[in-house]
Design a protein around this motif. Sequence first.
Motif, short mmCIF file in Angstrom:
data_model
loop_
_atom_site.label_atom_id
_atom_site.label_comp_id
_atom_site.label_asym_id
_atom_site.label_seq_id
_atom_site.Cartn_x
_atom_site.Cartn_y
_atom_site.Cartn_z
N ASN A 9 -9.68 -22.90 57.56
CA ASN A 9 -9.35 -21.68 56.82
C ASN A 9 -9.95 -20.44 57.47
OD1 ASN A 9 -8.27 -20.02 54.86
ND2 ASN A 9 -9.86 -20.44 53.35
N SER B 269 -7.02 -13.60 55.21
CA SER B 269 -7.15 -15.01 54.87
C SER B 269 -5.78 -15.54 54.49
CB SER B 269 -8.13 -15.19 53.71
OG SER B 269 -8.11 -16.53 53.25
N ASN C 27 -4.88 -25.15 60.38
CA ASN C 27 -5.85 -24.16 59.89
C ASN C 27 -6.80 -24.78 58.88
OD1 ASN C 27 -4.59 -21.83 61.32
ND2 ASN C 27 -2.91 -22.23 59.89
N SER D 83 1.15 -25.22 51.04
CA SER D 83 0.30 -24.09 51.43
C SER D 83 -0.69 -23.86 50.31
CB SER D 83 1.16 -22.85 51.67
OG SER D 83 2.12 -23.07 52.67
N GLN E 292 -3.13 -21.69 49.71
CA GLN E 292 -3.40 -20.36 49.16
C GLN E 292 -2.21 -19.86 48.33
OE1 GLN E 292 -6.36 -17.84 50.96
NE2 GLN E 292 -4.72 -16.41 51.51
N GLY F 286 -5.23 -19.26 54.27
CA GLY F 286 -5.33 -20.59 53.69
C GLY F 286 -4.93 -21.69 54.67
N ARG F 287 -4.82 -22.90 54.14
CA ARG F 287 -4.50 -24.09 54.93
C ARG F 287 -3.07 -24.54 54.64
NH1 ARG F 287 -9.30 -24.45 52.32
NH2 ARG F 287 -11.19 -24.62 53.57
N THR G 255 -10.81 -16.75 58.87
CA THR G 255 -10.58 -15.35 58.53
C THR G 255 -10.32 -14.59 59.82
OG1 THR G 255 -11.98 -15.42 56.55
CG2 THR G 255 -11.57 -13.27 57.53
N THR H 190 -9.35 -22.32 65.34
CA THR H 190 -8.52 -23.04 64.37
C THR H 190 -8.68 -24.54 64.59
OG1 THR H 190 -6.60 -22.90 65.85
CG2 THR H 190 -6.84 -21.20 64.17
N ASP I 2 -0.79 -17.25 59.59
CA ASP I 2 -1.22 -18.62 59.82
C ASP I 2 -0.32 -19.38 60.80
OD1 ASP I 2 1.09 -18.95 58.33
OD2 ASP I 2 0.09 -19.65 56.53
N GLY J 133 -12.13 -15.73 49.90
CA GLY J 133 -12.48 -16.34 51.18
C GLY J 133 -13.00 -15.37 52.22
#
Length: 885
Positions: free
Chosen positions: A855, A872, A852, A195, A197, A874-875, A857, A831, A96, A513
Amino acid sequence: MNTRTSLLSAAIVSCLAFSAHAQQAQSATDLDTITVTGIRGSMEKSLDTKREANARLEVVTAEDVGKLPARNVADTLQRLPGVNISSASADEGGFDESDRVSLRGTSPSLTQTLINGHTVASADWFVLSQGNNVGRSVSYTLLPSELVSSVEVNKSSQAKLQDGGTTGTVNVITRKPLQFAKPFTAEGSIGAVYSDQADSYDPQLSALFNFKNEANTFGVMLQAFSQKRELRREAQEVPGGFFEIGASDPVALTNPDLIGVKVPGLLGSTLFEQTRERKGGLLSVQFKPSDDLTFGLNGFSSKMDANNYNRNFMMWGSAFARSQAPDPGYVVKDGVLTQANYTGQPGTSYAVYDMIYREASSKTNYITFDTDWQINDNLGMKLQAGRTKGTGSTPRQFIAELTMANGGGASWTTHGKGSPVDWNVGGDLSPAAAAWGGTWGNQEVTAEDEEKFATVDFSHYFNSGVVSSIDFGARYADHRREALSPEGATPGDIWAALQGGATANYPSGFASGIGGSFPRNLWYYTPGALKDAIINNSTWLAGNDGPTGRHNYGAEWKVAEKNWAAYLQANFVGDWWSGNIGVRYVNVKQDINTYLAVSDAANADVSSLFGMWKAQYFQNKHDRLLPSANFKFDLDDRLVLRVAASQTQTLPDFSALGASSWGSDLTRTGGGGNPNLKPVLSTNLDMNLEWYFMPRGLLSVGVFGMDLKDYIAFDVQTRMLYSELTNQLEAYEVAAPINTDGKVTGAEFTYEQPIGDNFGITANYTYANGRSSHTWEDGSHNLQGTSKNTYNLGAFFENDRFGARVSYTYRSAFLISLSGANPYYQDDFGTLSASLSYKATDWLSISLDGLNLNNPTFKYYQSATIPTSFYSNGRQYYLNLRFKY
């Protein structure tokens, strides 16, 4: 002189036909600026500067610490036209955070990164990037956005620019003490990152203190940063891609229709977790004893601890698909076994489970001494000397491999490159049903990158005539890049200790995701249990233990380079035009040390438990003249035309030159170096038309072309390597670098416009068409790193108190390199980022940044029918309180 240089020189000389009467010299700076304080005012200032400039340059400024929605310098650059970013440098997959920068559809190694005009040594936290896949690009994860005063992206070359960037040079410019307006300045940022995720909140701290005396003759600046972030990546991986069933495989006797059909070797359910802690600072001192003399001393250090734990539960296709026939009803499409079911057979393990915990870190530092001396009214000199060093280290690797699903059977259905593979294995998947498959690693891997350098630059100014000034100077650099693996551990009875170790489970909702149907409710040994079992049941052996030691000579190599350069550049100016013409001479000597695996002790220079090797030494010498020219024509008050031509050079990647051959016993594929590689020579043409249709408004269109001679691609070769499974040399399919040729042609479009007093929009698009003369294993002629389409869309609002901006960045698919013997690609991705800021008082502002937000992939593939991985991350949300005095 070669034909390419002759043609380019003729083109440069022909540009002189546009000569006119001389006038005062103009700045050779071309600014497309994204600013963070007073977006509207600075936008207008940057466009005014752009109109008066010569060379093709893009610039990002950061007047307030970390004001952009960006966590490192690469994040700030991805919004510029012609700039591509990637989040990985080797086979570690997509993350990310931006990690590498490249220009105009080329690989990151062809883009040079400097800090304040000098080289910055770099190394990576990922073990493969430390030893096997070592380029010349810089890891931007070590360069936080707080470091930036401005970042210049040079798209057209000038003789006075340091050589090394075939497609361009990124120059990160830090702040200097005497540039501040007040005698004392203090800035700080206190915040946190969430974060989603990883479901983790972590601190983000930075500070700046600057002092200068009233006379503005002495100043000291100190910056410091400490930033922590938890990362969790959820994925499906297909390590090594798909393999091909051969005519000699047992299944070919019962199912001849499967000969030549591709089958997944491994299908993985992958959980990666990492803690990234980045700490460091910058110290800058300036002393100005007179108006025409300034001394500077600068030191910078950044270290990122990046311990990580990767768990990969995999269907083990290569263990059963060569010998066992699938049940009737299987489907073959386009040469791929897209759907198959295998009834379980006792004694066959249908799954393998790798748990890999690594202690890892990367760091970089530099120290420089600078002198800026205006000798007299017509002659100025700048001197810079220093040293920079980067280190990437994996001192310990704790690895356990288990075999599972004994007799349970397996099945899969593929859906092409865009969707994960649906797969499953049967049987008992609990810890009690696991069997010991072995361990490897627990081997030290260290990368060292160091350069000592000195440059001297002179500028002589003229008061009349067509030549406004002449720049000339010289540079010397002594660079060393080395991969080391001197120590490791011989395993004992690890399994007995590990069986009673603590376990944990994959998180709920794992990989939801990315879609697909594959095992998700999985267990794993905790990092502590894995580490304790291996540490307490292993014998640590150093390189001096001889044949019984764990010195992995096959992972070691060294490249040493001495680089001399000198240049001469003439700057011109006329009534409606300006420009420069120059030439740079480069002389490089390379000494390369590596090892060759041998089977005869009589021919071996060194040996250990990893086999026997013969030391090898190679030497290369390269020298070349690199001409360049840049011209700007003011066609009217609003219309500007720029034309540039140059030749540029980049030396091959360090590992491409030096790396000894290495391979995986599971797939019998690997990689290696080629010490006979030539540098990449690029002949570049660039033309850009800019229309300043209103204040703070710009519409520009440009075209570019790069003819890449001796471009570096990869070919599959059969090499004999030592196998730890058989304790002898075996044949491996090795991806080895070769010289070939390539071309990139493209166009860039930029649009900036204010809307009323408070709103504005920005947009840019880059088209790049890259093609190599090399034929890859899939029959393509793709150029590594070439995304055909890249675009950025942005909008902002700003008044005296409140600011908001949103941006979307898109990059189309591109070839990364070879994975094993197969080319692999990253699919297109976009993104979305946003930033909100509020100025509460003159000394306090609050910002909320989201990265992001869509999110994304990240998808990788081998072909249209064969996926490689899906990631994946996450944000991320950053809340910061910024203080300024």
